[in-house]
Design a protein around this motif. Structure first.
Motif, PDB file in Angstrom:
ATOM      1  N   LEU A 133       0.835  -1.205   0.000  1.00  0.00           N
ATOM      2  CA  LEU A 133       0.000   0.000   0.000  1.00  0.00           C
ATOM      3  C   LEU A 133       0.867   1.252   0.000  1.00  0.00           C
ATOM      4  CD1 LEU A 133      -2.833   1.374   0.446  1.00  0.00           C
ATOM      5  CD2 LEU A 133      -2.319   1.265   2.898  1.00  0.00           C
ATOM      6  N   VAL A 185       1.155   3.819  -3.217  1.00  0.00           N
ATOM      7  CA  VAL A 185       0.536   5.132  -3.076  1.00  0.00           C
ATOM      8  C   VAL A 185       1.574   6.250  -3.199  1.00  0.00           C
ATOM      9  CG1 VAL A 185      -0.620   6.693  -1.443  1.00  0.00           C
ATOM     10  CG2 VAL A 185      -1.459   4.351  -1.730  1.00  0.00           C
ATOM     11  N   ILE A 244      -0.624   3.956 -12.491  1.00  0.00           N
ATOM     12  CA  ILE A 244      -0.083   2.950 -11.572  1.00  0.00           C
ATOM     13  C   ILE A 244      -0.995   1.728 -11.420  1.00  0.00           C
ATOM     14  CG2 ILE A 244       1.222   4.710 -10.357  1.00  0.00           C
ATOM     15  CD1 ILE A 244      -0.777   4.643  -8.107  1.00  0.00           C
ATOM     16  N   GLY A 265      -1.118  -0.175  -8.451  1.00  0.00           N
ATOM     17  CA  GLY A 265      -1.689  -0.217  -7.110  1.00  0.00           C
ATOM     18  C   GLY A 265      -1.596  -1.597  -6.490  1.00  0.00           C
ATOM     19  N   PRO A 266      -2.024  -1.719  -5.235  1.00  0.00           N
ATOM     20  CA  PRO A 266      -1.816  -2.962  -4.479  1.00  0.00           C
ATOM     21  C   PRO A 266      -2.958  -3.974  -4.557  1.00  0.00           C
ATOM     22  CG  PRO A 266      -2.542  -1.226  -2.997  1.00  0.00           C
ATOM     23  CD  PRO A 266      -2.465  -0.609  -4.373  1.00  0.00           C
ATOM     24  N   TYR A 267      -4.017  -3.700  -5.314  1.00  0.00           N
ATOM     25  CA  TYR A 267      -5.209  -4.546  -5.187  1.00  0.00           C
ATOM     26  C   TYR A 267      -5.530  -5.382  -6.424  1.00  0.00           C
ATOM     27  CZ  TYR A 267      -5.845  -1.766  -0.995  1.00  0.00           C
ATOM     28  OH  TYR A 267      -5.659  -1.151   0.214  1.00  0.00           O
ATOM     29  N   TYR A 320     -12.135  -3.226  -1.608  1.00  0.00           N
ATOM     30  CA  TYR A 320     -11.773  -4.188  -2.664  1.00  0.00           C
ATOM     31  C   TYR A 320     -11.962  -5.614  -2.178  1.00  0.00           C
ATOM     32  CZ  TYR A 320      -9.510  -0.639  -5.602  1.00  0.00           C
ATOM     33  OH  TYR A 320      -9.245   0.442  -6.408  1.00  0.00           O
ATOM     34  N   TYR A 379     -11.730   5.966  -2.768  1.00  0.00           N
ATOM     35  CA  TYR A 379     -11.005   5.043  -1.884  1.00  0.00           C
ATOM     36  C   TYR A 379     -10.248   5.855  -0.853  1.00  0.00           C
ATOM     37  CZ  TYR A 379      -7.080   2.149  -0.363  1.00  0.00           C
ATOM     38  OH  TYR A 379      -6.145   1.494   0.405  1.00  0.00           O
ATOM     39  N   ARG A 392      -8.258   8.724  -2.622  1.00  0.00           N
ATOM     40  CA  ARG A 392      -8.105   8.597  -4.069  1.00  0.00           C
ATOM     41  C   ARG A 392      -9.480   8.814  -4.693  1.00  0.00           C
ATOM     42  NH1 ARG A 392      -5.879   4.872  -7.574  1.00  0.00           N
ATOM     43  NH2 ARG A 392      -5.152   6.860  -8.382  1.00  0.00           N
ATOM     44  N   HIS A 395     -12.286   5.201  -9.147  1.00  0.00           N
ATOM     45  CA  HIS A 395     -11.564   4.751 -10.340  1.00  0.00           C
ATOM     46  C   HIS A 395     -11.809   3.287 -10.618  1.00  0.00           C
ATOM     47  CE1 HIS A 395      -8.990   3.971  -6.859  1.00  0.00           C
ATOM     48  NE2 HIS A 395      -8.526   2.921  -7.529  1.00  0.00           N
ATOM     49  N   HIS A 436      -9.841   0.073 -12.393  1.00  0.00           N
ATOM     50  CA  HIS A 436      -8.543  -0.395 -12.897  1.00  0.00           C
ATOM     51  C   HIS A 436      -8.745  -1.278 -14.127  1.00  0.00           C
ATOM     52  CE1 HIS A 436      -6.050   0.564  -9.285  1.00  0.00           C
ATOM     53  NE2 HIS A 436      -7.190   0.416  -8.648  1.00  0.00           N
ATOM     54  N   GLN A 461      -6.027   3.210 -15.325  1.00  0.00           N
ATOM     55  CA  GLN A 461      -7.206   3.394 -14.477  1.00  0.00           C
ATOM     56  C   GLN A 461      -8.074   4.436 -15.161  1.00  0.00           C
ATOM     57  OE1 GLN A 461      -6.342   4.366 -10.310  1.00  0.00           O
ATOM     58  NE2 GLN A 461      -4.340   3.360 -10.442  1.00  0.00           N
TER      59      GLN A 461
HETATM   60  C1  MBD Z   1      -5.856   1.921  -4.594  1.00  0.00           C
HETATM   61  O1  MBD Z   1      -7.131   1.562  -4.835  1.00  0.00           O
HETATM   62  C2  MBD Z   1      -5.083   2.178  -5.656  1.00  0.00           C
HETATM   63  O2  MBD Z   1      -5.624   2.074  -6.867  1.00  0.00           O
HETATM   64  C3  MBD Z   1      -3.757   2.576  -5.480  1.00  0.00           C
HETATM   65  C4  MBD Z   1      -2.932   2.876  -6.654  1.00  0.00           C
HETATM   66  C5  MBD Z   1      -3.225   2.662  -4.222  1.00  0.00           C
HETATM   67  C6  MBD Z   1      -4.010   2.394  -3.145  1.00  0.00           C
HETATM   68  C7  MBD Z   1      -5.323   2.023  -3.326  1.00  0.00           C
END
Ligand code: MBD
Ligand code: FE
Length: 259
Positions: A50, A54, A75, A77-79, A134, A168, A189, A192, A194, A208
């Protein structure tokens, strides 16, 4: 450059810049001990993915793909979970029967960088629910919802049906949230969706799509919004569903795959 020489220069430079910041900001032992404990806490909370995605990934993405041809990426991201199933028509991302959020259908075409349609391209799509959570990461959601892959048809066209996600926020109860709070920053955030678009012989496009009506478009904690990635879902005539279109142009693969 050899790996050792690069590691020497890069790691040495990063450490040198930390030493410089310590001197410039007259860092105290108390601050050093706080930072050390915070780094340990980030690891114990499992928040390194995360934190790095970020606060660091946007700079890597800009460096690696700043000159990319075709559509803009951003990017990862972590999910992301790589094993989402390929969906069958009508290409609805799995959801709960009572899933909250406005229903939306988005469609478009995948082409190469010259505009030629690509049949059989894959779109791997995932997004948060109407609370910004998520599946696969928040245990309150069923596994696998709001994730799936679709393939383009013979004309390179695709359709995805789902719900609009909410903005988010970084979890406020963990060390990353504590850092953001300590610095007086926003943890948000914008809403969005992805997408990773891939097709043989082309650079995969990690991107995204940002919802134009969302808050935080100009204040993304992850610094990953680009104007070209903002979409405008609108009510479809004679329907209570929203719709938008987005076309993806894939750049040719940069070099032959290693195997
Ligand atoms: C998210 O949902 C995300 O898309 C990114 C890049 C970082 C943290 C949460
Ligand atoms: Fe995300």
């Amino acid at each position: 450059m050899t790996d050792t020489a690069r590691a020497d220069r890069l790691i040495g430079d990063i450490l040198g810049r930390i030493h410089q910041a310590i001197a410039e900001h007259d860092v105290t032992y108390e601050e050093f001990q706080t930072a050390k404990q915070w780094l340990i806490d980030v690891g114990e909370a499992g928040e390194w993915p995360l934190f790095l995605d970020v606060f660091v990934e946007h700079a890597v993405e800009a460096q690696v793909f700043g000159d990319r041809r075709g559509s803009q990426g951003t990017i990862l991201g972590p999910y992301h979970l790589p094993d989402a199933p390929v969906l069958e028509a009508p290409f609805e991302l799995p959801r709960r029967p009572d899933e909250a959020g406005d229903r939306v259908e988005f469609t478009g075409q995948v082409t190469d960088e010259h505009g030629a349609p690509i049949a059989g391209a894959e779109l791997d799509v995932w997004h948060a629910d109407a609370k910004g959570l998520y599946s696969g990461f928040d245990p309150s959601l069923p596994e696998g919802i709001l994730r799936g892959k679709v393939l383009t048809d013979a004309d390179g066209r695709y359709t995805v049906r789902t719900i609009l996600p909410a903005p988010y926020t970084i979890p406020e109860d963990g060390p990353t949230g504590a850092m953001v709070h300590a610095a007086g920053w926003s943890p948000w955030r914008p809403a969005h969706i992805h997408v990773i678009v891939s097709a043989e012989g082309h650079e995969p496009l990690v991107t995204q799509l940002y919802i134009d009506s969302s808050d935080y478009l100009d204040n993304d904690v992850a610094n990953a919004v680009k104007d070209e990635l903002i979409v405008r879902p609108r009510r479809k005539e004679g329907s209570d569903e929203l719709g938008f279109t987005y076309d993806f142009a894939l750049a040719q693969a940069r070099a032959a795959a290693p195997v």
